[in-house]
Scaffold this motif. Sequence first.
Motif: not given
Length: 426
Positions: A322-332
């Motif tokens: 999930m975080l793999l895709f979150v990191g692609m789309l949302i600032e950390s």
Amino acid sequence: MSLVALSVFAIFAIIGTPLAFAIGLGALAALVYSGFDLVVVPQRMMFAVNSFPLMAIPLFMLAGELMVKAGIVDRLIGFANSLVGRVHGGVAHVTILAGMVFASVSGAAVASASALGSTLVPALRKSYPDGFSSAVIASAANLGPVIPPSNAMIVYALMAGSSVSVGGMFMAGIVPGILLTLSFMALASFIAYRRGYELSGTPFSFRNALIETRRAGLILMMPVIVVGGIVGGAFTATEGAAIAVVYAVVIGLFVTRRLKISDLPGCLFRAAVMAAMVGALIAFAALVTFVFTLDLVPMRLSNLITGFTEDPVVFITLVMIMLLFVGMLIESNAAYIMLVPLFAPLAIQYGIDPLFFGFLFMYNLVVGMMTPPVGVLLFVMSGITRVPMSVMTRESLPFVAVQFGMLGLCIAFPQLVLWLPDFFGF
């Protein structure tokens, strides 16, 4: 409520609204939709940023700005160059080593990218194409949040509450950070050899190494004092950051003598701008966290995941994907504020060590700083070197693969993360 917040956020993010404001507008829309008293908005935002540990972030950013102006980065480059020798990818090795040492003071990837990019791009361009040079700098800069002191670790520890300490997070990053540095260097050598780049770097000389080590000695002591003091309990992370600022000023004024009093306002302004961006993200993302809490999202998420699996390994795998895709789309930083309160308690329910989970969580989002479409470091380096984003992305992929390989290694061998924290009693 949560669906309204996410929908409004997605709409504003797609049309190009700055991420912090898109998050805030999504939360505001959800509160208006639910009829909630909006007096809570400024209260929640103020509560999120009114934190003593959070003060460490602007101070570490200021320390990084002062290091650049003081000529400290140049001495670090000279020190790294004296160690590497004449090998394939030698200048890339110098960049990566300099990035590792700079990371041990600045704590931020973007600050490292700016510092390394402004000083090393000309030297790299003499040996390598622009795309590879930019990818090397971006990768070296991404060591910033992994090697302590790390702003990302401070934010995570703040959001996770008492379950993890800043000092413990710092210790967790040392071994993986060193291994990642060595992996980047090995990859740079392999690529340089395969592509036929000429040998580069200064031939190793023991005498030259001693001279450069002596020149950089006081600078190399800075992370030892700052991180050692925090881990040893001599001072807090915020106090350690303040010491780093004073240390950088003293070195710049009296050792390198390249820092001028007239430089201080500019350093303060740039650090304030970067800190304000982080503060805005934290303040607005706290509203989303509040909306999620009102909507019982943590409880629902807990019931959903525990109903799906009781295996801790499966849980970690699902969260990492999930975080793999979150990191692609949302600032950390926004991701930390919104997601840590949801998943950190769940990890404890699964019996997962909070420090272990915290490092994996933080590290996965750090890798996201080099993954499109919201790879912040790719945009920074593209702006500095004028390399097209398509080229930056292509050249960065091998370094991203190495970072995910390190993530898999840490999951498979937890002691890579936990050995030092356990040794120091965290």
